[in-house]
Write a protein that holds these residues in place. Structure first.
Motif, mmCIF file in Angstrom:
data_model
loop_
_atom_site.group_PDB
_atom_site.id
_atom_site.type_symbol
_atom_site.label_atom_id
_atom_site.label_comp_id
_atom_site.label_asym_id
_atom_site.label_seq_id
_atom_site.Cartn_x
_atom_site.Cartn_y
_atom_site.Cartn_z
ATOM 1 N N GLN A 1 0.822 -1.204 0.000
ATOM 2 C CA GLN A 1 0.000 0.000 0.000
ATOM 3 C C GLN A 1 0.860 1.259 0.000
ATOM 4 O OE1 GLN A 1 -3.392 -0.386 0.088
ATOM 5 N NE2 GLN A 1 -3.898 1.787 0.039
ATOM 6 N N PHE B 1 -4.739 -6.046 -6.016
ATOM 7 C CA PHE B 1 -4.385 -4.626 -6.026
ATOM 8 C C PHE B 1 -5.063 -3.908 -7.183
ATOM 9 C CE2 PHE B 1 -0.892 -6.660 -3.714
ATOM 10 C CZ PHE B 1 -0.867 -5.883 -2.560
ATOM 11 N N ALA C 1 -7.251 -1.681 -7.058
ATOM 12 C CA ALA C 1 -7.478 -0.262 -6.766
ATOM 13 C C ALA C 1 -6.257 0.599 -7.029
ATOM 14 C CB ALA C 1 -7.910 -0.100 -5.314
ATOM 15 N N THR C 2 -5.162 0.000 -7.472
ATOM 16 C CA THR C 2 -3.930 0.751 -7.733
ATOM 17 C C THR C 2 -4.161 1.859 -8.759
ATOM 18 O OG1 THR C 2 -2.490 -1.113 -7.199
ATOM 19 C CG2 THR C 2 -1.601 0.545 -8.693
ATOM 20 N N GLU D 1 -8.364 -1.740 -12.176
ATOM 21 C CA GLU D 1 -9.570 -2.505 -12.456
ATOM 22 C C GLU D 1 -10.489 -1.821 -13.466
ATOM 23 O OE1 GLU D 1 -10.840 -3.051 -8.534
ATOM 24 O OE2 GLU D 1 -11.323 -0.949 -8.148
ATOM 25 N N GLY E 1 -4.921 -1.405 -2.489
ATOM 26 C CA GLY E 1 -5.715 -2.631 -2.524
ATOM 27 C C GLY E 1 -5.482 -3.464 -1.285
ATOM 28 N N GLN E 2 -6.148 -4.593 -1.228
ATOM 29 C CA GLN E 2 -6.096 -5.473 -0.059
ATOM 30 C C GLN E 2 -5.286 -6.741 -0.318
ATOM 31 O OE1 GLN E 2 -7.388 -4.330 2.842
ATOM 32 N NE2 GLN E 2 -7.758 -2.488 1.610
#
Length: 402
Positions: A145, A171, A173-174, A195, A214-215
């Motif tokens: 992150q 990831f 959401a990068t 995404e 992201g997670q």
């Protein structure tokens, strides 16, 4: 002044001759041959080269062009390369084939520098990766992150592949800034997230700046990563012992490791994760485990790992000499004698679980010196409705250096 070398490597950007320094222009004006990829040649008007200078397209694969270039010795040649030829460029490949007096180089503006300047990112705190000829998994150790990266990609289609990889790793959401044709009249920047970007098309040359979000799972920096990072069939140096083993091996910049009895490859892979200058050879007698080691290395993004299927000491012949050796399984008197006598005098770390191998290490320490360490670990396990300590087999470790 001494005579100019026969070869000049000129870094050329998307702005063509406008970005060239005076020394680059002078080399082009004297060149008999200008040799470069078609895209680079198209950026250079004929007026920038000597009248009658021959233009040669660099062939594919790249190695064919290197062979052709070597045949041009004795003539004044300019090779065109992208930006800074010695930052993920062709410069280092060519320099390895030549003596220092045969070439000189005039770098242009590096893509990484241009990208950082567009975004206002401090380049010294930004990871820069050349992925135009490397797998996307090289990103895996950097995936955390908030990390910032700038990566070079082979072409526009690779942007979608990058997005798919980030999404698959958790990831998606990068934040991405896709930069096409940086520094030239066709420059275009596109901002989105991984995404949401996979269905767009882009033109080469292209680089992408990433702000990781992201997670997804983050690969720890410390040695002794969780066992779950390594696909294995139970043959693995477990996390606490692995951390102690890497500490005993004590990797130093530029060193090479022999990992004998690789199992899952966890020791060799963690050795490589310690620093990009390190290299390793893993020797594993079982073909299925050797394939698993290669898969683990590829998935975790490490390079410079050679996997050899075979049994030591016979499989050690003609391998690159080691600076350190780890034996995690299969140690016997013959292998031990071979390693102790090795002319390079590598550091040796061997772990033993069985009484027979332990006795071998105790005798070796008595004869040769070094350090013996006995590690007994216990973990919590259920005992009916309650809990208690469950002991693992103790491990005896011998560390020796000549």
């Amino acid at each position: 002044m001494s005579e100019a070398p026969w070869l000049t490597i000129v870094g050329l950007g998307e702005d063509g001759p406008d970005g060239l320094c005076a020394a680059s222009r002078s080399a082009l004006a004297r060149a008999e041959i200008v040799f470069g990829p078609p895209r680079h040649l198209s950026l250079l008007p004929a007026r920038e080269t000597a009248p009658g200078a021959e233009r040669l397209d660099w062939p594919v694969p790249f190695a064919d062009g290197v062979a052709r270039l070597m045949g041009l010795r004795g003539r004044q040649v300019v090779v065109l390369a992208s930006g800074d030829p010695f930052w993920f460029g062709a410069g280092a490949v060519l320099a390895r084939r030549l003596s220092r007096g045969e070439w000189r180089a005039f770098p242009g503006r590096a893509t990484f520098s241009l990208a950082a300047a567009r975004l206002g990112w401090p380049l010294e705190r930004t990871a820069c990766l050349g992925l135009h000829a490397a797998p996307l998994a090289r990103l895996r150790p950097q995936m955390a992150q908030g990390q910032r990266l700038i990566v070079l990609l082979r072409d526009g289609a690779a942007v979608a592949e990058l997005c798919d990889y980030l999404v698959a790793q958790g990831f998606g959401a990068t934040g991405l800034t896709v930069m096409e044709c940086l520094g030239g009249p066709r420059e275009r920047l596109t901002e989105s997230c991984a995404e949401a970007l996979a269905d767009k098309s882009f033109a080469a040359p292209v680089c992408v700046a990433l702000e990781v979000a992201g997670q997804g799972a983050v690969l720890p920096l410390a040695s002794g990563r969780p066992d779950s990072w390594f696909d294995n069939d139970g043959q693995i140096t477990k996390r606490p012992i692995r951390a102690l083993t890497l500490s005993a091996l004590a990797p130093r910049p530029g060193e090479h490791l022999w990992d004998i009895g690789g199992g899952s490859g966890s020791i060799g892979i963690e050795w490589l994760l310690a620093d990009p200058s390190l290299s390793a050879t893993t020797i594993e007698p079982r073909a299925d485990r050797a394939a698993r080691i290669a898969g683990n290395a590829a998935r975790l993004g490490v390079e410079r790992l050679q996997v050899v299927t075979g049994a030591a000491p016979a499989a050690l012949d003609r391998l690159p000499p080691p600076d350190a050796v780890f034996v995690g399984g299969g140690l016997g008197p013959e292998l031990l004698a071979h390693l102790v006598r090795h002319p390079g005098g590598p550091r040796l770390v061997a772990n033993a679980v069985t009484l027979e191998t332990e006795a071998l290490l105790v005798a070796a320490q008595a004869e040769h010196g070094g350090d013996l360490l006995r590690v007994a670990l216990s973990s919590v396990a259920p005992i009916g409705p309650k809990r208690g300590w469950k002991s693992a087999y103790p491990v005896v470790q011998w560390r020796w250096a000549r």
